[in-house]
Design a protein around this motif. Structure first.
Motif, PDB file in Angstrom:
ATOM      1  N   CYS A 107       0.817  -1.217   0.000  1.00 40.62           N
ATOM      2  CA  CYS A 107       0.000   0.000   0.000  1.00 40.62           C
ATOM      3  C   CYS A 107       0.849   1.263   0.000  1.00 40.62           C
ATOM      4  O   CYS A 107       0.336   2.354  -0.255  1.00 40.62           O
ATOM      5  N   GLY A 108       2.137   1.153   0.328  1.00 43.01           N
ATOM      6  CA  GLY A 108       3.021   2.311   0.340  1.00 43.01           C
ATOM      7  C   GLY A 108       3.357   2.816   1.724  1.00 43.01           C
ATOM      8  O   GLY A 108       4.341   3.533   1.906  1.00 43.01           O
ATOM      9  N   GLY A 109       2.540   2.472   2.716  1.00 42.25           N
ATOM     10  CA  GLY A 109       2.783   2.923   4.084  1.00 42.25           C
ATOM     11  C   GLY A 109       2.541   1.795   5.072  1.00 42.25           C
ATOM     12  O   GLY A 109       2.521   0.619   4.719  1.00 42.25           O
ATOM     13  N   LYS A 110       2.343   2.171   6.345  1.00 39.02           N
ATOM     14  CA  LYS A 110       2.114   1.193   7.402  1.00 39.02           C
ATOM     15  C   LYS A 110       0.723   1.382   8.004  1.00 39.02           C
ATOM     16  O   LYS A 110       0.322   2.491   8.309  1.00 39.02           O
ATOM     17  N   HIS A 111       0.020   0.255   8.146  1.00 40.68           N
ATOM     18  CA  HIS A 111      -1.287   0.224   8.804  1.00 40.68           C
ATOM     19  C   HIS A 111      -2.358   0.945   7.967  1.00 40.68           C
ATOM     20  O   HIS A 111      -2.899   1.985   8.374  1.00 40.68           O
ATOM     21  N   PRO A 112      -2.726   0.394   6.798  1.00 40.49           N
ATOM     22  CA  PRO A 112      -3.779   1.005   5.961  1.00 40.49           C
ATOM     23  C   PRO A 112      -5.163   0.771   6.574  1.00 40.49           C
ATOM     24  O   PRO A 112      -5.840  -0.206   6.266  1.00 40.49           O
ATOM     25  N   ARG A 113      -5.580   1.691   7.435  1.00 44.66           N
ATOM     26  CA  ARG A 113      -6.805   1.481   8.211  1.00 44.66           C
ATOM     27  C   ARG A 113      -8.067   1.784   7.420  1.00 44.66           C
ATOM     28  O   ARG A 113      -9.122   1.196   7.652  1.00 44.66           O
ATOM     29  N   ASP A 114      -8.009   2.737   6.488  1.00 50.03           N
ATOM     30  CA  ASP A 114      -9.205   3.078   5.727  1.00 50.03           C
ATOM     31  C   ASP A 114      -8.824   3.396   4.291  1.00 50.03           C
ATOM     32  O   ASP A 114      -7.715   3.882   4.011  1.00 50.03           O
ATOM     33  N   VAL A 115      -9.736   3.124   3.374  1.00 46.89           N
ATOM     34  CA  VAL A 115      -9.551   3.434   1.960  1.00 46.89           C
ATOM     35  C   VAL A 115     -10.870   3.957   1.423  1.00 46.89           C
ATOM     36  O   VAL A 115     -11.941   3.682   1.979  1.00 46.89           O
ATOM     37  N   ILE A 116     -10.796   4.700   0.319  1.00 43.34           N
ATOM     38  CA  ILE A 116     -12.008   5.197  -0.321  1.00 43.34           C
ATOM     39  C   ILE A 116     -11.732   5.400  -1.799  1.00 43.34           C
ATOM     40  O   ILE A 116     -10.626   5.791  -2.187  1.00 43.34           O
ATOM     41  N   LEU A 117     -12.723   5.113  -2.629  1.00 41.15           N
ATOM     42  CA  LEU A 117     -12.621   5.336  -4.067  1.00 41.15           C
ATOM     43  C   LEU A 117     -13.200   6.693  -4.417  1.00 41.15           C
ATOM     44  O   LEU A 117     -14.178   7.150  -3.796  1.00 41.15           O
TER      45      LEU A 117
END
Length: 418
Positions: A362-372
């Motif tokens: 994902c590029g970072g640490k701890h991807p907690r939320d995503v949105i389109l």
């Protein structure tokens, strides 16, 4: 505690200085910025300049279809005294209709000061102009409807929800209602209510909204430490994933229990969504990293498939937790984030169920939320532990994620809305 919109310059300036003083004090002492405005001065609330109105003859609760400024709303059994909405235009910025504001909820454990706002270019995917929207303590979940932003909040050790006017950065909240011991982890607008799921206390709260004033109307207990992590609504029914109980509880429109969906022990159902194109439900499990597929009739759910999100052989399997799930606008692809392994997984959907077609860092640490993005051309990924917000290009035909086109630093980000 409720704070109506203040039209008195002196009152508004005093509230603004209180917020600034709280943020400054937090930096000096290292304490959480819990805000206490004391006794609020009641001011007569004024209607928005553009509203949707109804005649007095239309007094019964009915199915209403409203079209106003390009927004189509379907409202089921909502008291008509609530049906006054500010008109809005997808929250585009005034100076550029190709840009819109996004809002980030955060944990405030040392790096963050509250809710942050940024600009998102819908054509290029570029992120810019990060700023502190308002100082607040632990606003770890946010959601927006029109010009109203709802967030979790903690004030003097009491927790609950707050409403903010997005047109006025740095202002005091329109209303606050704090009757919980822990901050809710998920908020969702539902007609004249705001629904709050509380993971730590094992219940969800129904907050009523009257002229942007919050009050606690009902609390539904699912059990001590049930792990209530979300509320999902469709056609008058609501689902509440209870992660610690390995089940999803089903409620009707009156919030009466109507059954449960059982999951394997230790799987931990966390988040889900109803598919926009067919009569199915998709759920992700936090601990077993599985994607469950259900068909349903009313409150009867039947499992029709399960797909592994993270392979059992993955070196970070045991140390990872799957978090968010989103569906593409055309309903052909699902996007799932997994923390620990720190990956985004892409699934193609067809008559046979879900098939994983991509899994990338994902590029970072701890991807907690995503949105389109609304048009589905970009995926925004919020990473809490590395303080990152990424904008990733998406191929609409194949569903595959491409290059990262933009990045912002957002401290302790945990929830995102556009």
């Amino acid at each position: 505690m409720g704070l109506p919109p203040s039209h008195n310059d002196a009152d508004r300036e005093a509230q603004r200085k209180t917020i600034q003083h709280t943020a400054i004090k937090r930096k000096e002492t290292g304490k959480k910025p819990c805000i206490n405005f004391g006794e609020s001065k009641r001011v007569k609330w004024e209607k928005p300049t553009k509203t949707v109105g109804f005649s007095e003859d239309f007094s019964e609760t009915k199915l209403l279809k409203i079209y106003q400024n390009g927004i189509f709303c379907i409202l089921f059994s909502i008291p008509l005294d609530f049906l006054i909405f500010s008109s809005y235009n997808d929250h585009k910025t005034e100076d550029n209709m190709m840009q819109q504001y996004g809002y980030i909820g955060t944990y405030t454990t040392g790096r963050s000061e509250g809710i942050y706002r940024f600009r998102f270019d819908t054509q290029t995917g570029m992120l810019s102009d990060r700023e502190l929207f308002t100082a607040a303590c632990n606003p770890k979940t946010v959601t927006r409807r029109g010009n109203i932003l709802a967030s979790a909040i903690e004030i003097d050790g009491k927790c609950g929800a707050a409403l903010w006017d997005t047109r006025h950065i740095g202002d005091a909240p329109l209303s606050v209602c704090c009757e919980e011991k822990q901050t809710p982890c998920h908020l969702r607008f539902c007609g004249s209510s705001l629904l709050a799921a509380n993971y730590h206390e094992g219940f969800f709260t129904v907050y009523r909204m009257n002229n942007h004033q919050l009050s606690s109307a009902k609390r539904i207990t699912c059990g001590d430490m049930a792990g209530c992590h979300q509320s999902i609504g469709r056609h008058g029914y609501m689902l509440v994933p209870c992660l610690e109980q390995d089940q999803v509880r089903v409620f009707d429109r009156k919030f009466s229990p109507r059954g449960v969906i059982l999951f394997p022990q230790g799987s931990g159902p966390r988040h889900g969504l109803f598919h926009p194109k067919d009569h199915t439900l998709w759920m992700v499990t936090e601990r077993s990293h599985e994607l469950y597929h259900y068909t349903f009739t009313h409150t009867q759910f039947e499992q029709i498939g399960v797909t592994q999100i993270l392979d059992w052989e993955h070196p970070q399997f045991a140390a990872s937790t799957t978090a968010a799930i989103r569906v593409s606008p055309d309903g052909r692809f699902l996007y799932v984030s997994t923390r620990g392994a720190d990956v985004m997984s892409v699934f193609a959907l067809d008559e046979n169920g879900a098939r994983r077609i991509q899994q990338i860092p994902c590029g970072g640490k701890h991807p907690r939320d995503v949105i389109l993005s609304e048009d589905g051309r970009f995926l925004l990924v919020l990473c809490r532990d590395s303080d990152d917000l990424f904008s990733i290009a998406r191929d609409e035909e194949s569903g595959l994620l491409g290059e990262t086109v933009s990045h912002l630093t957002i401290p302790e980000g945990s929830s995102i809305c556009l």
